[in-house]
Design a protein around this motif. Structure first.
Motif, PDB file in Angstrom:
ATOM      1  N   GLN A 469      25.505  18.612  19.615  1.00  0.00           N
ATOM      2  CA  GLN A 469      24.471  19.612  19.298  1.00  0.00           C
ATOM      3  C   GLN A 469      24.403  20.629  20.432  1.00  0.00           C
ATOM      4  N   ASP A 470      24.655  21.902  20.138  1.00  0.00           N
ATOM      5  CA  ASP A 470      24.559  22.927  21.188  1.00  0.00           C
ATOM      6  C   ASP A 470      23.157  22.972  21.778  1.00  0.00           C
ATOM      7  N   LEU A 471      23.081  23.203  23.086  1.00  0.00           N
ATOM      8  CA  LEU A 471      21.777  23.510  23.670  1.00  0.00           C
ATOM      9  C   LEU A 471      21.417  24.939  23.260  1.00  0.00           C
ATOM     10  N   PRO A 472      20.161  25.204  22.906  1.00  0.00           N
ATOM     11  CA  PRO A 472      19.785  26.582  22.583  1.00  0.00           C
ATOM     12  C   PRO A 472      20.096  27.518  23.759  1.00  0.00           C
ATOM     13  N   SER A 473      20.606  28.704  23.462  1.00  0.00           N
ATOM     14  CA  SER A 473      20.968  29.637  24.536  1.00  0.00           C
ATOM     15  C   SER A 473      20.620  31.061  24.142  1.00  0.00           C
ATOM     16  N   ARG A 474      20.592  31.924  25.114  1.00  0.00           N
ATOM     17  CA  ARG A 474      20.337  33.351  24.866  1.00  0.00           C
ATOM     18  C   ARG A 474      21.126  34.179  25.852  1.00  0.00           C
ATOM     19  N   GLU A 533      20.151  28.897  29.092  1.00  0.00           N
ATOM     20  CA  GLU A 533      20.031  27.844  28.070  1.00  0.00           C
ATOM     21  C   GLU A 533      18.946  26.877  28.509  1.00  0.00           C
ATOM     22  N   ALA A 534      18.351  26.232  27.517  1.00  0.00           N
ATOM     23  CA  ALA A 534      17.252  25.291  27.796  1.00  0.00           C
ATOM     24  C   ALA A 534      17.094  24.395  26.575  1.00  0.00           C
ATOM     25  N   SER A 535      16.112  23.491  26.633  1.00  0.00           N
ATOM     26  CA  SER A 535      16.021  22.476  25.580  1.00  0.00           C
ATOM     27  C   SER A 535      15.523  23.024  24.244  1.00  0.00           C
ATOM     28  N   ALA A 540      14.799  28.947  26.011  1.00  0.00           N
ATOM     29  CA  ALA A 540      16.002  29.697  26.422  1.00  0.00           C
ATOM     30  C   ALA A 540      15.693  31.200  26.399  1.00  0.00           C
ATOM     31  N   ASP A 541      14.982  31.643  25.357  1.00  0.00           N
ATOM     32  CA  ASP A 541      14.622  33.070  25.253  1.00  0.00           C
ATOM     33  C   ASP A 541      13.737  33.486  26.421  1.00  0.00           C
ATOM     34  N   SER A 542      12.771  32.617  26.721  1.00  0.00           N
ATOM     35  CA  SER A 542      11.814  32.965  27.761  1.00  0.00           C
ATOM     36  C   SER A 542      12.492  32.970  29.142  1.00  0.00           C
ATOM     37  N   LEU A 543      13.373  31.975  29.378  1.00  0.00           N
ATOM     38  CA  LEU A 543      14.103  31.948  30.651  1.00  0.00           C
ATOM     39  C   LEU A 543      14.992  33.187  30.781  1.00  0.00           C
TER      40      LEU A 543
END
Ligand SMILES: CC(=O)N[C@H]1[C@@H](OP(=O)(O)O)O[C@H](CO)[C@@H](O)[C@@H]1O
Ligand SMILES: [Mg+2]
Length: 561
Positions: A469-474, A533-535, A540-543
């Motif tokens: 499962q990919d980690l969500p990323s932006r 990327e984040a959980s 991820a968007d906010s980071l």
């Protein structure tokens, strides 16, 4: 260089004055800019290619393309004798001649370089350059400028190969220099032949003609669509539908193509609710990138992306399986076993989940800076080296040494038992080495290998997507005053300049579970790229947006630093 040669360069270069106030650099993947600015650069790269050919006594390639950039841009890159990217040692010379203000200065730079590199102007050897271009409207006149550059070197021959994908041109250069068959038809025949071989070796005898499971390809309105159609004809019955082939009036790379699909994670134009559940693939404008995707629901335009990391993972699983079959002993022990050095190469853009998965498979994972020239170089150190950028550019390299061992092992096995699993595994690996482009990442050959492996495994795109499962990323881009102010280290995972920014980024990352973020200056656009990327997607968007704000604070137009 004699006086005749010098005056030839002076005269011809005076017809290609450089644009005022523009500084061009060879960058991540050659020169790229608005096409109207490139006549003189392309002319000068023509000279460089002829010099490179004289120096290496080999055929050199010149590709006129700006890949996934907008249609009004164009670019030029050099293919070295191996079919790979121009050696980085020559990049400073490329930069210097592209920016020389006058014909006299240009001549002086060339003269100095010819002496320094000991390039033979003995009249014995001649230079030979293969030229290719993508479908951009500006391609034809830029190709003419490149020819004039080449022709301003005595005894240099420019051969126009017409409209090609970038990987086709690289493949041809490699094949020519290895004394192999090297036409476009030879390219298709090699791909089609090795694909058929893999299909014929599928365990349960299932053949692609019998499977009613079509693949829909987004050709980015570029060169790839028409080339896929040729392959499709040769592979009579391959269930492929091509959209965005450029024939229907769509614009190159606009709302279509691998770069758009991978970065925006939404359906490209021409795709939608009718495609829910279908296996889809996107190429980029010059067909050296490939990503897959599926449309999960008719209520939204969000896609399930299967990116370069997952293509790499699929290839790794398949190769590992074949290597392990090959190393098991049959009824009788045959020949010596060979411990193939097998490694995978990624960049910081690789999804963290993919790296974890590959390591769990027991593979050696190496990181390099962005740009296939770096990945390719690392992959070439292995017997089998797979490299992929997350955006879908990658290939599998096989060492000569491993291939010759594999050939002899195959012959040995052929004489004993053609039905043995080891024999089939050896043949599969040999077929992969012929199918997958050994010069550079290639969407067409990559696509055929993905299709063959999915059928071999009996997997749908969903089974494949579930490998991990990919980690969500932006990803975001930030315009800054001077992107060269950002200097990175550790394969671009940390910033060493400007001071202080890395600490500030670290403080943001610490706020998010499984958070990871980095910034780097783009080599193809005038921006700083931000990756996070984040959980969760929100995290991820906010980071990404906090880090983008930091970039703006430290380097943006309002910054005082
Ligand atoms: C984040 C990203 O996708 N970067 C791309 C892009 O380079 P940049 O230097 O990031 O602009 O274009 C390169 C050439 O195609 C490709 O190698 C690279 O992966
Ligand atoms: Mg490309």
């Amino acid at each position: 260089m004699d006086e005749h040669q010098k005056s030839l360069i002076l005269n011809s270069s005076s017809r290609f004055p450089p644009p005022h106030g523009v500084r061009l650099s060879y960058g991540t993947a050659g020169f790229r800019a608005d096409a109207s600015l490139l006549q003189s650069t392309v002319f000068r790269v023509g000279i460089l290619a002829a010099l490179r050919s004289l120096k290496t006594h080999s055929v050199i390639g010149l590709m006129i393309t700006a890949s996934h950039n907008k249609a009004s841009d164009n670019g030029i890159k050099v293919a070295d004798p191996s079919g790979g990217m121009l050696t980085p040692d020559w990049e400073p010379f490329a930069d210097a001649i592209a920016n020389a203000a006058t014909p006299q200065h240009l001549l002086q730079l060339i003269d100095e370089f010819v002496k320094k590199e000991n390039i033979p102007f003995d009249g014995v050897r001649s230079a030979e350059i293969l030229l290719g271009r993508d479908t951009r409207p500006s391609g034809e006149s830029l190709l003419e400028a490149a020819k004039q550059g080449i022709n301003s070197i005595v005894d240099a021959l420019a051969i126009d190969m017409g409209i090609l994908t970038t990987p086709q041109l690289h493949w041809m250069v490699r094949a020519r220099n290895k004394g192999m068959k090297a036409t476009e038809v030879d390219y298709y025949e090699q791909l089609a032949g090795s694909f058929r071989c893999l299909i014929d070796l599928i365990p349960n005898g299932q053949k692609f003609q019998e499977i009613d499971d079509k693949l829909v390809i987004d050709g980015a309105n570029g060169v790839g669509g028409e080339k896929i159609e040729v392959l499709k004809k040769m592979l009579n019955g391959l269930p492929i539908e091509v959209r965005n082939s450029g024939k229907g009036g769509g614009i190159l790379n606009e709302g279509v193509g691998a770069d758009y699909v991978q970065k925006e994670k939404v359906v490209p134009q021409g795709f939608g609710s009718k495609d829910v559940g279908t296996r889809c693939a996107s190429l980029d404008g010059d067909a050296d990138r490939l990503v897959y995707f599926s449309v999960p629901s008719s209520n939204s335009n969000v896609i399930d992306l299967v990116d370069g990391d997952k293509i790499l993972s699929l290839f790794a699983v398949f190769i590992k399986e074949q290597l392990s079959v090959l190393s098991t002993e049959g009824d009788e022990k045959i020949g010596d076993n060979y411990q193939a050095r097998f490694g995978v190469i990624q960049t910081a853009y690789a999804n963290g989940a993919s790296t974890d998965y590959l390591k769990q498979l027991g593979l050696e994972v190496v990181f390099t800076p962005t740009g296939v020239k770096y990945l390719h170089e690392q992959a070439a150190r292995y017997d089998i080296g797979i490299y992929f950028e997350a955006n879908g550019h990658g290939t599998i390299l096989f060492s000569e040494c491993f291939l010759s061992w594999l050939e002899s092992r195959y012959n040995e096995l052929s004489s004993k038992n053609k039905e043995s699993e080891q024999h089939k595994a050896a043949l599969r690996l040999l077929a992969v080495s012929k199918l997958i482009n050994q010069a550079v990442g290639d969407a067409l050959s990559g696509l055929l290998l993905v299709e063959a492996i999915l059928q071999h495994m009996g997997w749908s795109i969903h089974n494949w997507a579930e490998l991990y499962q990919d980690l969500p990323s932006r990803q975001l881009k930030v315009k800054v005053v001077d992107r060269t102010a950002v200097v990175t280290a550790n394969a671009e995972t940390m910033v060493v300049r400007p001071p202080g920014i890395q600490d500030a980024i670290n403080a943001e990352i610490a706020k998010y579970p499984q958070g990871r973020s980095f910034i780097r200056p783009s080599g193809t656009e005038d921006v700083i790229r931000v990756y996070a990327e984040a959980s969760t997607q929100e995290a991820a968007d906010s980071l990404a947006s906090s880090v983008a704000k930091l970039v703006d604070q430290f380097l943006g137009f309002g910054s005082s630093r």
